[in-house]
Scaffold this motif. Structure first.
Motif, mmCIF file in Angstrom:
data_model
loop_
_atom_site.group_PDB
_atom_site.id
_atom_site.type_symbol
_atom_site.label_atom_id
_atom_site.label_comp_id
_atom_site.label_asym_id
_atom_site.label_seq_id
_atom_site.Cartn_x
_atom_site.Cartn_y
_atom_site.Cartn_z
ATOM 1 N N ARG A 276 0.854 -1.191 0.000
ATOM 2 C CA ARG A 276 0.000 0.000 0.000
ATOM 3 C C ARG A 276 0.891 1.242 0.000
ATOM 4 O O ARG A 276 1.756 1.397 0.854
ATOM 5 C CB ARG A 276 -0.926 0.014 1.218
ATOM 6 C CG ARG A 276 -1.869 1.236 1.218
ATOM 7 C CD ARG A 276 -2.826 1.196 2.389
ATOM 8 N NE ARG A 276 -3.767 0.118 2.291
ATOM 9 C CZ ARG A 276 -4.885 0.144 1.575
ATOM 10 N NH1 ARG A 276 -5.180 1.237 0.880
ATOM 11 N NH2 ARG A 276 -5.687 -0.886 1.546
ATOM 12 N N TYR A 277 0.633 2.107 -0.985
ATOM 13 C CA TYR A 277 1.402 3.340 -1.115
ATOM 14 C C TYR A 277 0.673 4.502 -0.432
ATOM 15 O O TYR A 277 -0.469 4.374 0.003
ATOM 16 C CB TYR A 277 1.650 3.650 -2.593
ATOM 17 C CG TYR A 277 2.681 2.741 -3.228
ATOM 18 C CD1 TYR A 277 4.035 3.036 -3.159
ATOM 19 C CD2 TYR A 277 2.287 1.566 -3.872
ATOM 20 C CE1 TYR A 277 4.979 2.199 -3.730
ATOM 21 C CE2 TYR A 277 3.221 0.717 -4.444
ATOM 22 C CZ TYR A 277 4.574 1.033 -4.366
ATOM 23 O OH TYR A 277 5.513 0.202 -4.926
ATOM 24 N N MET A 278 1.331 5.633 -0.377
ATOM 25 C CA MET A 278 0.742 6.811 0.242
ATOM 26 C C MET A 278 -0.388 7.403 -0.596
ATOM 27 O O MET A 278 -1.236 8.126 -0.083
ATOM 28 C CB MET A 278 1.812 7.883 0.459
ATOM 29 C CG MET A 278 2.895 7.446 1.433
ATOM 30 S SD MET A 278 2.228 6.998 3.038
ATOM 31 C CE MET A 278 3.457 7.675 4.114
ATOM 32 N N ASN A 279 -0.409 7.067 -1.893
ATOM 33 C CA ASN A 279 -1.440 7.615 -2.766
ATOM 34 C C ASN A 279 -1.648 6.706 -3.968
ATOM 35 O O ASN A 279 -0.867 5.782 -4.221
ATOM 36 C CB ASN A 279 -1.074 9.040 -3.231
ATOM 37 C CG ASN A 279 0.328 9.101 -3.807
ATOM 38 O OD1 ASN A 279 0.650 8.404 -4.766
ATOM 39 N ND2 ASN A 279 1.185 9.923 -3.201
ATOM 40 N N ARG A 280 -2.706 6.969 -4.701
ATOM 41 C CA ARG A 280 -3.063 6.151 -5.863
ATOM 42 C C ARG A 280 -2.047 6.310 -6.991
ATOM 43 O O ARG A 280 -1.780 5.351 -7.728
ATOM 44 C CB ARG A 280 -4.461 6.565 -6.345
ATOM 45 C CG ARG A 280 -4.970 5.716 -7.504
ATOM 46 C CD ARG A 280 -6.313 6.211 -7.992
ATOM 47 N NE ARG A 280 -7.312 6.146 -6.940
ATOM 48 C CZ ARG A 280 -8.592 6.486 -7.113
ATOM 49 N NH1 ARG A 280 -8.987 6.942 -8.290
ATOM 50 N NH2 ARG A 280 -9.448 6.394 -6.112
ATOM 51 N N ARG A 281 -1.464 7.486 -7.133
ATOM 52 C CA ARG A 281 -0.507 7.729 -8.208
ATOM 53 C C ARG A 281 0.691 6.779 -8.109
ATOM 54 O O ARG A 281 1.127 6.208 -9.113
ATOM 55 C CB ARG A 281 -0.038 9.186 -8.167
ATOM 56 C CG ARG A 281 0.894 9.566 -9.316
ATOM 57 C CD ARG A 281 1.281 11.040 -9.281
ATOM 58 N NE ARG A 281 2.027 11.376 -8.062
ATOM 59 C CZ ARG A 281 1.515 12.037 -7.045
ATOM 60 N NH1 ARG A 281 0.240 12.423 -7.070
ATOM 61 N NH2 ARG A 281 2.250 12.315 -5.981
ATOM 62 N N SER A 282 1.206 6.583 -6.904
ATOM 63 C CA SER A 282 2.354 5.681 -6.725
ATOM 64 C C SER A 282 1.963 4.242 -7.006
ATOM 65 O O SER A 282 2.752 3.460 -7.570
ATOM 66 C CB SER A 282 2.893 5.807 -5.300
ATOM 67 O OG SER A 282 3.418 7.092 -5.059
ATOM 68 N N ALA A 283 0.735 3.853 -6.620
ATOM 69 C CA ALA A 283 0.275 2.491 -6.889
ATOM 70 C C ALA A 283 0.186 2.239 -8.391
ATOM 71 O O ALA A 283 0.594 1.179 -8.888
ATOM 72 C CB ALA A 283 -1.082 2.265 -6.218
ATOM 73 N N THR A 284 -0.342 3.212 -9.126
ATOM 74 C CA THR A 284 -0.430 3.088 -10.591
ATOM 75 C C THR A 284 0.956 2.984 -11.215
ATOM 76 O O THR A 284 1.188 2.185 -12.133
ATOM 77 C CB THR A 284 -1.185 4.293 -11.179
ATOM 78 O OG1 THR A 284 -2.492 4.363 -10.596
ATOM 79 C CG2 THR A 284 -1.313 4.181 -12.684
ATOM 80 N N ALA A 285 1.906 3.771 -10.687
ATOM 81 C CA ALA A 285 3.282 3.733 -11.199
ATOM 82 C C ALA A 285 3.926 2.375 -10.934
ATOM 83 O O ALA A 285 4.674 1.848 -11.773
ATOM 84 C CB ALA A 285 4.104 4.853 -10.552
ATOM 85 N N ALA A 286 3.612 1.776 -9.778
ATOM 86 C CA ALA A 286 4.175 0.458 -9.443
ATOM 87 C C ALA A 286 3.654 -0.605 -10.396
ATOM 88 O O ALA A 286 4.401 -1.501 -10.839
ATOM 89 C CB ALA A 286 3.836 0.104 -7.998
ATOM 90 N N ILE A 287 2.378 -0.534 -10.737
ATOM 91 C CA ILE A 287 1.800 -1.501 -11.679
ATOM 92 C C ILE A 287 2.473 -1.374 -13.037
ATOM 93 O O ILE A 287 2.852 -2.370 -13.670
ATOM 94 C CB ILE A 287 0.272 -1.275 -11.798
ATOM 95 C CG1 ILE A 287 -0.408 -1.613 -10.467
ATOM 96 C CG2 ILE A 287 -0.310 -2.126 -12.923
ATOM 97 C CD1 ILE A 287 -1.864 -1.210 -10.403
ATOM 98 N N THR A 288 2.639 -0.137 -13.498
ATOM 99 C CA THR A 288 3.264 0.107 -14.805
ATOM 100 C C THR A 288 4.720 -0.378 -14.837
ATOM 101 O O THR A 288 5.168 -0.999 -15.807
ATOM 102 C CB THR A 288 3.228 1.609 -15.138
ATOM 103 O OG1 THR A 288 1.870 2.064 -15.134
ATOM 104 C CG2 THR A 288 3.846 1.887 -16.495
ATOM 105 N N ALA A 289 5.447 -0.120 -13.763
ATOM 106 C CA ALA A 289 6.889 -0.416 -13.757
ATOM 107 C C ALA A 289 7.213 -1.869 -13.422
ATOM 108 O O ALA A 289 8.196 -2.422 -13.939
ATOM 109 C CB ALA A 289 7.586 0.504 -12.757
ATOM 110 N N LEU A 290 6.413 -2.504 -12.576
ATOM 111 C CA LEU A 290 6.827 -3.795 -12.018
ATOM 112 C C LEU A 290 5.998 -5.003 -12.453
ATOM 113 O O LEU A 290 6.396 -6.137 -12.184
ATOM 114 C CB LEU A 290 6.827 -3.710 -10.481
ATOM 115 C CG LEU A 290 7.803 -2.692 -9.881
ATOM 116 C CD1 LEU A 290 7.666 -2.649 -8.365
ATOM 117 C CD2 LEU A 290 9.239 -3.021 -10.288
ATOM 118 N N ASN A 291 4.857 -4.790 -13.105
ATOM 119 C CA ASN A 291 4.105 -5.951 -13.588
ATOM 120 C C ASN A 291 4.909 -6.655 -14.679
ATOM 121 O O ASN A 291 5.301 -6.044 -15.672
ATOM 122 C CB ASN A 291 2.750 -5.511 -14.144
ATOM 123 C CG ASN A 291 1.903 -6.706 -14.564
ATOM 124 O OD1 ASN A 291 1.896 -7.746 -13.894
ATOM 125 N ND2 ASN A 291 1.185 -6.573 -15.667
ATOM 126 N N GLY A 292 5.196 -7.922 -14.465
ATOM 127 C CA GLY A 292 6.037 -8.682 -15.399
ATOM 128 C C GLY A 292 7.517 -8.562 -15.121
ATOM 129 O O GLY A 292 8.346 -9.118 -15.850
#
Length: 344
Positions: A106-122
């Protein structure tokens, strides 16, 4: 498992995955990070210093899947912190000390969570192992099945508000599995609030005075059935109005009332296997016109909450014992009326 701070000297008592456990132990000592073991998961973080109010909102948590089971927080937390500041990290654990292949960040905000999905999925976290990172499905709705059919929605709402926090919506439906009983759908403000409520309701066996209750996450297929106006197979069995299920006919109840309201209420509770009602009455004052005012409480063992309040009747010259018997009749009649019967 009781909540406890992670003490590497005590936790690593078996030889499974020894090398990685030693690496985690070293990392914990070096960084001073605090890990806590709670009911099958190991947690890092929570509200940081200075944080005020609820945790980060919906969309701030990601699900991490396909993790190598021998991998721990010393590899995972730095990776996910490289995207943004973490509010919390939860790694699901087995009894052997291996992870269960998934975790939540869990990140501090939704923006960081979206960035994690983009960068780390796969992302290839180790040779031949690519992880899945996606938006966490944050369930917020519970089903409470096996409620007494006499239960009123407002009574249950007040009870749940006293036991849990974050209640948003509540609705009652015929139970899909238990005849002449109710199921409640309860929505909370967040997944965390719902999870805490679920834990509380599962552990608190006194919720319905010992009445068996099934507490679970609301299943998608059941939710769709409840939301579909044409799918009312449940309603054909009986109506939410409990009257037809609690006695054979209204006429038979009116006939019973010739024996007295207390006797009728006792019979009704016996039929429903709720146990015998216990009456408490206390007289408060006498009006100039001869009306007696009294406080009452009626506890029905199998019912969700007691009935209580204030009532009046004329009985200035009655002996004390008869006053209490009269008060019980007044209250029993009031309870029967409140349950939806037309008293004639």
């Amino acid at each position: 498992m009781a909540q406890q701070d992670l003490d590497p000297e005590l936790m690593w008592i078996n030889a499974v995955n020894t090398v990685n456990k030693i690496a985690l132990k070293t990392w914990v000592k070096t960084t001073g990070i605090n890990l806590v073991q709670v009911n099958g998961q190991r947690k890092y973080g929570g509200p940081p210093p200075g944080w005020v109010g609820e945790g980060p909102g919906c969309g701030s948590e990601v699900f991490i899947g396909k993790l190598p089971q021998d991998m721990y927080e010393d590899k995972l937390i730095p990776l996910f912190q490289s995207i943004g500041k973490l509010y919390e990290f939860r790694l699901m654990m087995t009894f052997s000390g291996l992870n269960r292949g998934f975790a939540y960040a869990r990140y501090m905000n939704r923006r960081s969570a979206t960035a994690a999905i983009t960068a780390l999925n796969g992302h290839e976290i180790q040779k031949g192992s690519r992880i899945v990172v996606c938006k966490s499905t944050e369930k917020c709705e519970l089903s409470l099945d096996g409620l007494p059919c006499l239960l009123e929605q407002e009574q249950l709402k007040l009870l749940l508000q006293s036991m849990t926090t974050g209640l948003v919506e509540l609705s009652l439906h015929p139970s899909p599995a238990k005849k002449i009983e109710l199921m409640a759908v309860v929505k909370y403000s967040s997944h965390r609030a719902a999870a805490m409520a679920k834990k509380k309701l599962v552990e608190d066996t006194q919720l319905l005075c010992g009445h068996p209750l099934t507490v679970d996450w609301l299943k998608c297929d059941l939710k769709q059935k409840l939301c579909n106006p044409s799918a009312h197979a449940l309603d054909s069995r009986w109506q939410i109005n409990p009257q037809p299920s609690l006695c054979e006919t209204t006429a038979s109840l009116q006939c019973d009332l010739l024996l007295g309201a207390v006797a009728t209420l006792n019979t009704l509770c016996q039929r429903m296997k709720f146990g015998k009602p216990v009456f408490l009455t206390k007289f408060l004052n006498l009006s100039s016109c001869g009306w007696l005012r009294f406080w009452y409480q009626v506890v029905i063992p199998g019912y969700v909450v007691p009935f209580s309040g204030y009532e009046w009747f004329i009985g200035e010259n009655l002996p004390v014992e008869e006053k209490h018997e009269k008060a019980k009749e007044v209250v029993a009649l009031k309870i029967l009326t409140a349950l939806g019967y037309t008293i004639g």
